[in-house]
Design an enzyme around this catalytic site. Structure first.
Site, PDB file in Angstrom:
ATOM      1  N   ARG A  16       0.813  -1.220   0.000  1.00  0.00           N
ATOM      2  CA  ARG A  16       0.000   0.000   0.000  1.00  0.00           C
ATOM      3  C   ARG A  16       0.848   1.272   0.000  1.00  0.00           C
ATOM      4  NH1 ARG A  16      -4.339  -0.644   4.682  1.00  0.00           N
ATOM      5  NH2 ARG A  16      -2.884  -2.203   5.482  1.00  0.00           N
ATOM      6  N   ASN A 228       0.811   2.416   7.031  1.00  0.00           N
ATOM      7  CA  ASN A 228       0.571   1.474   5.939  1.00  0.00           C
ATOM      8  C   ASN A 228       0.534   2.135   4.565  1.00  0.00           C
ATOM      9  OD1 ASN A 228       0.265  -0.998   7.464  1.00  0.00           O
ATOM     10  ND2 ASN A 228      -1.614  -0.115   8.259  1.00  0.00           N
ATOM     11  N   LYS A 351      32.447  26.255  -1.467  1.00  0.00           N
ATOM     12  CA  LYS A 351      32.546  24.800  -1.556  1.00  0.00           C
ATOM     13  C   LYS A 351      33.991  24.376  -1.327  1.00  0.00           C
ATOM     14  CE  LYS A 351      33.188  22.711  -5.424  1.00  0.00           C
ATOM     15  NZ  LYS A 351      34.339  21.805  -5.163  1.00  0.00           N
TER      16      LYS A 351
END
Length: 455
Positions: A16, A228, A351
């Protein structure tokens, strides 16, 4: 106190969920559901934890590591069948055994402890963890007699109108006398429409044998929720988010709008830090005291020291030291380290670089693969040109240097301490201390040329 064992049912695929990822591996606030369950069991001082795996067994094992032992359920033939697979590990164990599903991430160690204590005090063969559901539709109902003793569990499809009106439901969590559990498992069968072995049949067998079967009621229905599908997963995230935020606020963190503030389970935040709404903080992140995290910020796997200010910026796998600030709308990419009292302006990107104490980085600047010293001024629009098309190269800038606006530093290059880069320069050669480097074409003016233009 008797030995405490726990069985975590984590073998199902979870169709599900409509996902390639096995159900118990879906995350709630940065941790898989099965990790939440095992972590809370560990906090409840369980002596033996066994996780029953099936679909995605190797991935589940890798996720949980040494925190649990494992039993394999090759065919999913029901909850009773799953527990049977633990016989080699727990069949001869002493004490009490708790059975819980791996898709119930909201249970707490406190609830598990209360369940064990209630079970032990009543010398029960089995204790069912129950709760009161606002809408019990779909749950098994707990039927008690007129003095409150549990008589049976009745499933929705088998319940009478009177039984359907009962709001006390079975959460699917049980505590058993371990020896009696495995003895009763020998007697259950799969004579039902699904052809499966149900753990609830153990409850019925123990009751028929005259054993004591009790029920402990959890007053927080949200805690008992199983996941679920994606709708339930979103709800579990929301409940866990509120729980995390409440705990942090109780520890001295201020949140302007907790309902829109998302913080993962393992994040640590110091006292007197203020977090505005619309902030996301994830992964292995630590934030110190007296910080300010502005709205729209996203912080992942980052260490932030005391007194740091982050305004509407993204920080990934980086570190900001005490008194530094960044933003708005800037980005620290992995391996960026920002020193003490550093200013990173707006629309900057850093960076794989270290920026030393007291350095100021103006707006619209890119710094990559670089080491910057202390008290440097980096002007607006500076680019550290680190990539030649095949390799990245490094730039070093010494203390007290001045990098003029709109300069390009083409790596590999070393800018010495106290040197000066004139605005608009493209620097390809290293400098010496106190040099001023100018690398731009000399201006040429064309008299009256503008009159020739068509506009």
């Amino acid at each position: 106190m008797a030995n405490r064992n726990a069985i975590v049912l984590a073998a199902g695929k979870g169709t599900r969920m409509k996902s390639k990822l096995y159900k118990v591996l879906h995350q709630v606030c940065g941790k898989t559901m099965v990790e939440h369950v095992v972590n809370q069991l560990s906090k409840a001082n369980i002596d033996n934890i066994v996780t029953v795996v099936g679909f995605g067994a190797d991935t589940v094992k890798q996720t949980l590591g040494s925190r649990t032992s494992f039993a394999l359920q090759q065919q999913q033939l029901g909850t009773g069948h799953a527990v049977m697979q633990t016989k080699d590990l727990l069949g001869d164990a002493e004490g009490e055994t708790l059975v819980v599903s791996g898709d119930t991430p909201l249970f707490t160690a406190e609830t598990f402890n209360h369940l064990f204590e209630y079970h032990e005090q009543r010398h029960a063969a089995a204790t069912i963890l129950t709760s009161v559901a606002p809408d019990p539709t779909g749950y098994g109902r707990i039927v008690r007699n007129d003095v409150g003793i549990v008589e049976r569990i009745v499933e929705q499809k088998d319940a009478t109108k009177e039984e359907q009106a009962i709001k006390e439901i079975n959460t699917g969590v049980y505590c058993f006398d371990n020896a009696k559990l495995f003895e009763a498992l020998k007697k259950i069968n799969n004579d039902n429409a699904q052809g499966e072995y149900y753990l609830t049949d153990v409850i019925a067998i123990l009751k028929q044998q005259g054993e004591v079967v009790t029920a402990y009621r959890d007053n927080d229905f949200n805690e008992t929720m199983g996941v679920n599908d994606r709708v339930a997963l979103a709800r579990a995230n929301k409940i866990m988010q509120a729980r995390i935020n409440k705990h942090l606020m109780q520890q001295g963190v201020s949140m302007i709008d907790p309902s829109t503030t998302y913080i993962d389970a393992d994040v640590k935040i110091g006292q007197d830090t203020v977090i505005e709404g619309g902030v996301v903080i994830k992964g292995n992140t630590t934030i110190g005291s007296d910080c300010f995290i502005g709205s729209g910020s996203r912080i992942i796997d980052t260490t932030i020291h005391d007194g740091v200010k982050v305004i509407s910026s993204t920080l990934e796998s980086s570190e900001m030291h005490t008194g530094s600030d960044i933003g708005p709308n800037s980005h620290l990419r992995p391996n960026a380290e920002i020193g003490k009292n550093v200013h990173i302006g707006n629309f900057c990107e850093v960076k794989k670089a270290y920026i030393g104490d007291g350095t100021k980085v103006g707006h619209l600047t890119y710094i990559g693969n670089a080491t910057l010293g202390k008290n440097i001024n980096v002007g607006c629009g500076v680019v550290f040109v680190n990539y030649d098309g095949s390799k990245k190269h490094h730039t070093n800038v010494g203390d007290h240097a001045f990098i003029g606006s709109n300069s390009n530093l083409v790596a590999p290059v070393n800018i010495a301490a106290d040197s000066f880069i004139a605005a608009g320069s493209t620097i390809t050669d290293s400098t010496e201390r106190f040099d001023m480097a100018i690398a731009r074409q000399r201006q040429t003016n064309k008299p009256n040329y503008a009159k020739k233009l068509p506009w």
